[in-house]
Design a protein around this motif. Structure first.
Motif, mmCIF file in Angstrom:
data_model
loop_
_atom_site.group_PDB
_atom_site.id
_atom_site.type_symbol
_atom_site.label_atom_id
_atom_site.label_comp_id
_atom_site.label_asym_id
_atom_site.label_seq_id
_atom_site.Cartn_x
_atom_site.Cartn_y
_atom_site.Cartn_z
ATOM 1 N N VAL A 183 0.860 -1.186 0.000
ATOM 2 C CA VAL A 183 0.000 0.000 0.000
ATOM 3 C C VAL A 183 0.892 1.231 0.000
ATOM 4 O O VAL A 183 1.614 1.490 0.966
ATOM 5 C CB VAL A 183 -0.944 0.008 1.214
ATOM 6 C CG1 VAL A 183 -1.791 1.278 1.227
ATOM 7 C CG2 VAL A 183 -1.829 -1.236 1.204
ATOM 8 N N ALA A 184 0.875 1.978 -1.113
ATOM 9 C CA ALA A 184 1.739 3.157 -1.270
ATOM 10 C C ALA A 184 0.972 4.416 -0.897
ATOM 11 O O ALA A 184 -0.187 4.586 -1.280
ATOM 12 C CB ALA A 184 2.251 3.247 -2.699
ATOM 13 N N PRO A 185 1.606 5.328 -0.161
ATOM 14 C CA PRO A 185 0.897 6.507 0.355
ATOM 15 C C PRO A 185 0.830 7.648 -0.652
ATOM 16 O O PRO A 185 1.532 7.651 -1.674
ATOM 17 C CB PRO A 185 1.763 6.929 1.547
ATOM 18 C CG PRO A 185 3.151 6.553 1.125
ATOM 19 C CD PRO A 185 3.005 5.276 0.314
ATOM 20 N N ALA A 186 0.011 8.628 -0.334
ATOM 21 C CA ALA A 186 -0.007 9.883 -1.083
ATOM 22 C C ALA A 186 1.209 10.711 -0.683
ATOM 23 O O ALA A 186 1.813 10.511 0.376
ATOM 24 C CB ALA A 186 -1.294 10.647 -0.797
ATOM 25 N N ASP A 187 1.577 11.665 -1.530
ATOM 26 C CA ASP A 187 2.657 12.598 -1.188
ATOM 27 C C ASP A 187 2.216 13.522 -0.059
ATOM 28 O O ASP A 187 1.027 13.800 0.070
ATOM 29 C CB ASP A 187 3.021 13.432 -2.420
ATOM 30 C CG ASP A 187 3.623 12.582 -3.526
ATOM 31 O OD1 ASP A 187 4.386 11.639 -3.210
ATOM 32 O OD2 ASP A 187 3.323 12.857 -4.702
ATOM 33 N N PRO A 188 3.160 14.036 0.759
ATOM 34 C CA PRO A 188 4.594 13.748 0.770
ATOM 35 C C PRO A 188 4.914 12.604 1.724
ATOM 36 O O PRO A 188 4.187 12.358 2.685
ATOM 37 C CB PRO A 188 5.184 15.071 1.270
ATOM 38 C CG PRO A 188 4.149 15.593 2.229
ATOM 39 C CD PRO A 188 2.821 15.184 1.659
ATOM 40 N N TYR A 189 6.018 11.932 1.453
ATOM 41 C CA TYR A 189 6.459 10.853 2.334
ATOM 42 C C TYR A 189 7.957 10.623 2.113
ATOM 43 O O TYR A 189 8.538 11.088 1.133
ATOM 44 C CB TYR A 189 5.670 9.563 2.083
ATOM 45 C CG TYR A 189 5.824 8.993 0.688
ATOM 46 C CD1 TYR A 189 6.768 8.019 0.390
ATOM 47 C CD2 TYR A 189 5.011 9.437 -0.360
ATOM 48 C CE1 TYR A 189 6.899 7.501 -0.883
ATOM 49 C CE2 TYR A 189 5.132 8.924 -1.645
ATOM 50 C CZ TYR A 189 6.087 7.955 -1.892
ATOM 51 O OH TYR A 189 6.220 7.448 -3.174
ATOM 52 N N ARG A 190 8.547 9.897 3.043
ATOM 53 C CA ARG A 190 9.983 9.587 2.979
ATOM 54 C C ARG A 190 10.293 8.734 1.754
ATOM 55 O O ARG A 190 9.605 7.738 1.487
ATOM 56 C CB ARG A 190 10.394 8.845 4.253
ATOM 57 C CG ARG A 190 11.708 8.108 4.168
ATOM 58 C CD ARG A 190 12.029 7.379 5.451
ATOM 59 N NE ARG A 190 12.578 8.308 6.442
ATOM 60 C CZ ARG A 190 12.840 7.970 7.698
ATOM 61 N NH1 ARG A 190 12.559 6.763 8.139
ATOM 62 N NH2 ARG A 190 13.363 8.866 8.525
ATOM 63 N N CYS A 191 11.317 9.123 1.000
ATOM 64 C CA CYS A 191 11.878 8.366 -0.114
ATOM 65 C C CYS A 191 10.839 8.067 -1.193
ATOM 66 O O CYS A 191 10.301 6.959 -1.261
ATOM 67 C CB CYS A 191 12.519 7.069 0.360
ATOM 68 S SG CYS A 191 13.475 6.266 -0.943
ATOM 69 N N PRO A 192 10.544 9.053 -2.051
ATOM 70 C CA PRO A 192 9.490 8.883 -3.061
ATOM 71 C C PRO A 192 9.591 7.622 -3.924
ATOM 72 O O PRO A 192 8.567 6.980 -4.177
ATOM 73 C CB PRO A 192 9.614 10.159 -3.894
ATOM 74 C CG PRO A 192 10.139 11.166 -2.943
ATOM 75 C CD PRO A 192 11.099 10.423 -2.052
ATOM 76 N N PRO A 193 10.796 7.194 -4.391
ATOM 77 C CA PRO A 193 10.824 5.974 -5.201
ATOM 78 C C PRO A 193 10.923 4.688 -4.380
ATOM 79 O O PRO A 193 10.911 3.584 -4.939
ATOM 80 C CB PRO A 193 12.074 6.150 -6.069
ATOM 81 C CG PRO A 193 12.977 6.999 -5.250
ATOM 82 C CD PRO A 193 12.100 7.891 -4.407
ATOM 83 N N GLY A 194 11.012 4.815 -3.047
ATOM 84 C CA GLY A 194 11.264 3.653 -2.200
ATOM 85 C C GLY A 194 10.271 2.516 -2.330
ATOM 86 O O GLY A 194 10.667 1.345 -2.411
ATOM 87 N N PRO A 195 8.945 2.787 -2.353
ATOM 88 C CA PRO A 195 7.999 1.672 -2.477
ATOM 89 C C PRO A 195 8.173 0.878 -3.768
ATOM 90 O O PRO A 195 7.964 -0.344 -3.779
ATOM 91 C CB PRO A 195 6.629 2.373 -2.448
ATOM 92 C CG PRO A 195 6.874 3.673 -1.757
ATOM 93 C CD PRO A 195 8.261 4.079 -2.161
ATOM 94 N N TYR A 196 8.581 1.550 -4.814
ATOM 95 C CA TYR A 196 8.653 0.930 -6.137
ATOM 96 C C TYR A 196 9.957 0.156 -6.302
ATOM 97 O O TYR A 196 9.986 -0.888 -6.954
ATOM 98 C CB TYR A 196 8.448 2.017 -7.200
ATOM 99 C CG TYR A 196 7.249 2.857 -6.818
ATOM 100 C CD1 TYR A 196 5.955 2.372 -6.998
ATOM 101 C CD2 TYR A 196 7.406 4.079 -6.155
ATOM 102 C CE1 TYR A 196 4.845 3.100 -6.563
ATOM 103 C CE2 TYR A 196 6.304 4.819 -5.725
ATOM 104 C CZ TYR A 196 5.028 4.317 -5.926
ATOM 105 O OH TYR A 196 3.937 5.025 -5.484
ATOM 106 N N GLU A 197 11.021 0.645 -5.663
ATOM 107 C CA GLU A 197 12.234 -0.161 -5.571
ATOM 108 C C GLU A 197 11.947 -1.420 -4.759
ATOM 109 O O GLU A 197 12.374 -2.522 -5.128
ATOM 110 C CB GLU A 197 13.363 0.624 -4.918
ATOM 111 C CG GLU A 197 14.645 -0.210 -4.815
ATOM 112 C CD GLU A 197 15.709 0.408 -3.928
ATOM 113 O OE1 GLU A 197 16.753 0.799 -4.465
ATOM 114 O OE2 GLU A 197 15.484 0.473 -2.696
#
Length: 430
Positions: A183-197
């Motif tokens: 479950v990926a959050p809305a902006d803003p959050y720590r490390c924008p590409p992190g969930p996708y990596e």
């Protein structure tokens, strides 16, 4: 032109630059006192570089943990590609080489009028300047059904530590053919590409160990950092193993049932996971709120030239807790902001003009162990705001040969070694 090699070389050059002798503090005054709260990329860097620029300043770093475990490269641990202790970093160099006093305790309260920080132990520390690098906390129940207790069943793993180890155990126990839901959050959050990596690296593990399994990303956004590169890389490396459901296609999760490992989306669709990874809404770390430097949204507005709080004098805030867009919330940015804050603090204490700052950020992401992609940016201050330098930075080319992607993965490992060495290690003695 900013290249990956130049960025890595620039990191070393930036580390060496502050070693130039700076004027001593004004005679007749006692040594200034700087307290730094938080020993991550931002706080450890600020503490170190204050001492490099002005060894006579008393710098105390408050950090409850003996080792700091980084979110960068924690996804490699989740994928079984790295030992957990290799993302842990201690404070011996800060203490023994640079003379930073490290206190293992929690900072609980800040009194800006008295200029004191109260620790959990009851001790009070006085400061002339305070640096807060508290990272992020979570808006528990900002997502219905997801609180701290729920995270023990459906981990967020967005702070490296016990949650990271828990998610790894759950992945190891996942049945072949099970579904991993992120479950990926809305902006803003720590490390924008992190969930996708994370999705890509876990896919590499599933492909090798549990090839019948699937990954479902339920997203509260319609776009994310390096999106085109991620989507193309997933398809090339994993076929249909990863499915991304954006906001416009009913990807926004509005309710979590951690006991049954199910989630419900905005339009009533229910999904059940074998392993459920929920990254919840975020805000600045709690001590920032208690210091009175956060806004209504829970983040910290700063003066871009110095990273001093806009709301409270003599408190500088660096890292993920800040509002510093277009700079992302990344470890590299926290490190760069820590250096700018250190330079500004030393200049202020020495009665000198604050240096004109600029920053660089590079963010490597791994789609697989030999498949890297990156985005870079350069930033400066104009008209009282942080802006991107026109024509700088960029992303990896879309049509790149496998050897190029492999080199990007090698650069990613070199970047991690360089940034962690610069933050906690011995880069200045090289």
């Amino acid at each position: 032109m900013i290249t990956r090699r130049n960025l890595l070389a620039g990191l070393g050059a930036a580390a060496l630059a502050p070693a130039i002798a700076a004027p001593a503090l004004a005679k007749g005054k006692g040594a200034a006192r700087v307290v730094v709260v938080g020993g991550g990329f931002g706080g450890a860097t600020a503490a170190k570089y204050i001492k490099v620029r002005a060894p006579e300043i008393n710098v105390t770093l408050i950090e409850p943990s003996p080792r700091f475990y980084t979110c960068p490269f924690s996804n490699l641990y989740l994928a079984g590609l790295r030992d957990f202790e290799t993302i842990g970093h201690g404070y011996d160099e800060l203490k023994k080489v640079y003379g930073v006093k490290v206190v293992r305790d929690f900072a609980q309260e800040v009194d800006p009028a008295a200029k004191t920080v109260k620790l959990k132990s009851g001790e009070k520390l006085s400061y002339d300047k305070l640096v807060l690098s508290p990272g992020i906390d979570f808006n528990w129940n900002g997502l219905q059904g997801y609180d701290e207790a729920a995270s023990l069943l459906a981990p967020h793993s967005w702070k490296a530590g016990d949650q990271t180890r828990l998610l790894r155990k759950q992945l190891e126990a996942l049945d072949d053919g099970g579904v991993f839901i992120l479950v990926a959050p809305a902006d803003p959050y720590r490390c924008p590409p992190g969930p996708y990596e994370r999705a890509g690296l876990i896919a590499s593990y599933l492909k090798a160990k549990k090839p019948k399994s699937k990954i479902l990303i339920l997203d509260s956004k319609d776009a994310f950092s390096k999106q085109g590169l991620f989507l193309a890389g997933w398809k090339q490396e994993y076929g249909d193993l990863i499915e991304w459901v954006p906001l416009s296609k009913d990807g926004k999760v509005v309710k979590v049932d951690a006991k049954s490992l199910t989630v419900e989306t905005e339009f009533g669709t229910t999904h059940k996971a074998g392993v459920l990874n929920v990254i919840p809404p975020q805000k600045a770390g709690l001590i920032a709120e208690r210091a009175g430097v956060t806004n209504k949204a829970g983040w910290v507005p700063i003066k871009p030239e110095t990273f001093e709080s806009q709301q409270v004098a003599d408190i500088h805030v660096v890292g993920d807790a800040t509002i510093a867009a277009p700079m992302p919330k990344s470890g590299f940015c926290a490190n760069a902001q820590g250096k700018v804050a250190a330079a500004a603090i030393v200049a202020s204490l020495q009665g000198r003009t604050t240096p004109n700052p600029s920053w660089v950020n590079t963010c490597y992401s791994l789609i697989g162990p030999e498949y890297g992609i990156t985005v870079a940016g350069v930033y400066k201050v104009a008209d009282g705001k942080i802006i991107s330098v026109e024509g700088s930075g960029g992303v990896s080319p879309a049509a790149a040969a496998p050897d190029f992607r492999k080199r990007e993965a090698i650069y990613a490992n070199a970047w991690y070694q360089a940034i962690t060495n610069d933050t906690w290690g011995t880069a200045l003695r090289a």
